[in-house]
Design an enzyme around this catalytic site. Structure first.
Site, mmCIF file in Angstrom:
data_model
loop_
_atom_site.group_PDB
_atom_site.id
_atom_site.type_symbol
_atom_site.label_atom_id
_atom_site.label_comp_id
_atom_site.label_asym_id
_atom_site.label_seq_id
_atom_site.Cartn_x
_atom_site.Cartn_y
_atom_site.Cartn_z
ATOM 1 N N THR A 112 0.816 -1.209 0.000
ATOM 2 C CA THR A 112 0.000 0.000 0.000
ATOM 3 C C THR A 112 0.845 1.251 0.000
ATOM 4 O OG1 THR A 112 -0.076 0.091 2.418
ATOM 5 C CG2 THR A 112 -1.782 -1.185 1.313
ATOM 6 N N GLY A 113 2.146 1.116 0.131
ATOM 7 C CA GLY A 113 3.007 2.292 0.169
ATOM 8 C C GLY A 113 2.803 3.118 1.425
ATOM 9 N N CYS A 114 2.316 2.505 2.506
ATOM 10 C CA CYS A 114 1.975 3.282 3.699
ATOM 11 C C CYS A 114 3.214 3.728 4.460
ATOM 12 C CB CYS A 114 1.079 2.475 4.626
ATOM 13 S SG CYS A 114 1.895 1.071 5.392
ATOM 14 N N GLY A 115 4.338 3.058 4.235
ATOM 15 C CA GLY A 115 5.561 3.498 4.889
ATOM 16 C C GLY A 115 5.771 2.921 6.272
ATOM 17 N N LEU A 116 4.836 2.088 6.777
ATOM 18 C CA LEU A 116 4.954 1.546 8.123
ATOM 19 C C LEU A 116 5.092 0.038 8.144
ATOM 20 C CD1 LEU A 116 2.261 3.656 9.992
ATOM 21 C CD2 LEU A 116 4.695 4.062 9.812
#
Length: 238
Positions: A112-116
């Site tokens: 999702t590319g959420c970065g977490l």
């Protein structure tokens, strides 16, 4: 920093759709796996629009705290494979210890590319961010409004697809200087701040994003010494 030719594939493709007016042509935005390989070590896989991948690589490396600045990346090589792209970064040897630390903290497949994804615990998420250098003159509300009004005409891919995010670097007067687009809002930010990081003389200004101003967007801005963010949406609380 020496770049190889950017062998990117089209960012959108035509498809036939049916509507009340009959068969029509529509464009859909592309996304594909993009693997980040640092000094021959697999670091992360992100889903991204296959455009401006060299800028994305620089922005991502700084956002991830692998390097502090673009000049610590010695070379970028982009290779296309059957399903996406491999971006090979060579960084300075004195940054490898930091790379090892980041790899221990993160085992990331960024669907999702959420970065977490893959953070071991909240401590990594809540680490204190760097303080951006204050601007000599803060952009006015009128300058921000002017940039917001001008953004759609600078979104070439979104005019085709109506489905991608944008991030832009704007001068303090509101003039848009750089725009990058991606299906992922975090990717769009990495692309535009990566492009700015590669410039020798960066103008004062602000970051404009076409999405909500989440914590991750603020974190990326701080890593790139961006003092002001203008968001075409509501912020989130934290």
């Amino acid at each position: 920093m020496a770049d190889n030719p950017n062998n990117e594939r089209p960012s959108a493709r035509q498809v036939g759709v049916w509507s009340s007016k009959g068969e029509q042509t529509w464009h859909i935005a592309e996304e594909c796996p993009v693997a980040i390989v640092v000094n021959r070590r697999n670091y992360a896989v992100m889903l991204a629009t296959p455009a401006d991948l060299d800028d994305f690589a620089v922005g991502f490396a700084i956002s991830e705290h692998i390097v502090n600045a673009a000049d610590e990346i010695l070379s970028i090589r982009i290779e296309q494979n059957q399903i996406g792209f491999d971006i090979h970064l060579d960084i300075r040897e004195d940054r490898l210890e930091r790379l090892d630390l980041q790899q221990k903290r993160r085992n990331m497949v960024g669907a999702t590319g959420c970065g977490l994804c893959g953070l071991e615990n909240a401590d990594g998420f809540l680490a204190k961010l760097p303080t951006a250098t204050p601007l000599s003159i803060l952009p006015s509300v009128q300058a921000m409004g002017s940039a917001i009004d001008a953004l759609p005409e600078n979104q070439e891919l979104n005019r085709q697809t109506k489905s991608v995010h944008a991030a832009a670097w704007c001068g303090s007067n509101g003039n848009i200087e750089l725009v990058r687009e991606d299906v992922g809002r975090h990717n769009a930010v990495d692309k535009v701040v990566g492009a700015m990081a590669r410039l020798i003389n960066r103008s004062e200004g602000f970051l404009l994003v076409s999405s909500r101003c989440s914590y991750e967007i603020v974190e990326k801005a701080a890593r790139h010494n961006v003092a002001v963010i203008c968001s075409i949406s509501a912020p989130t609380g934290f």
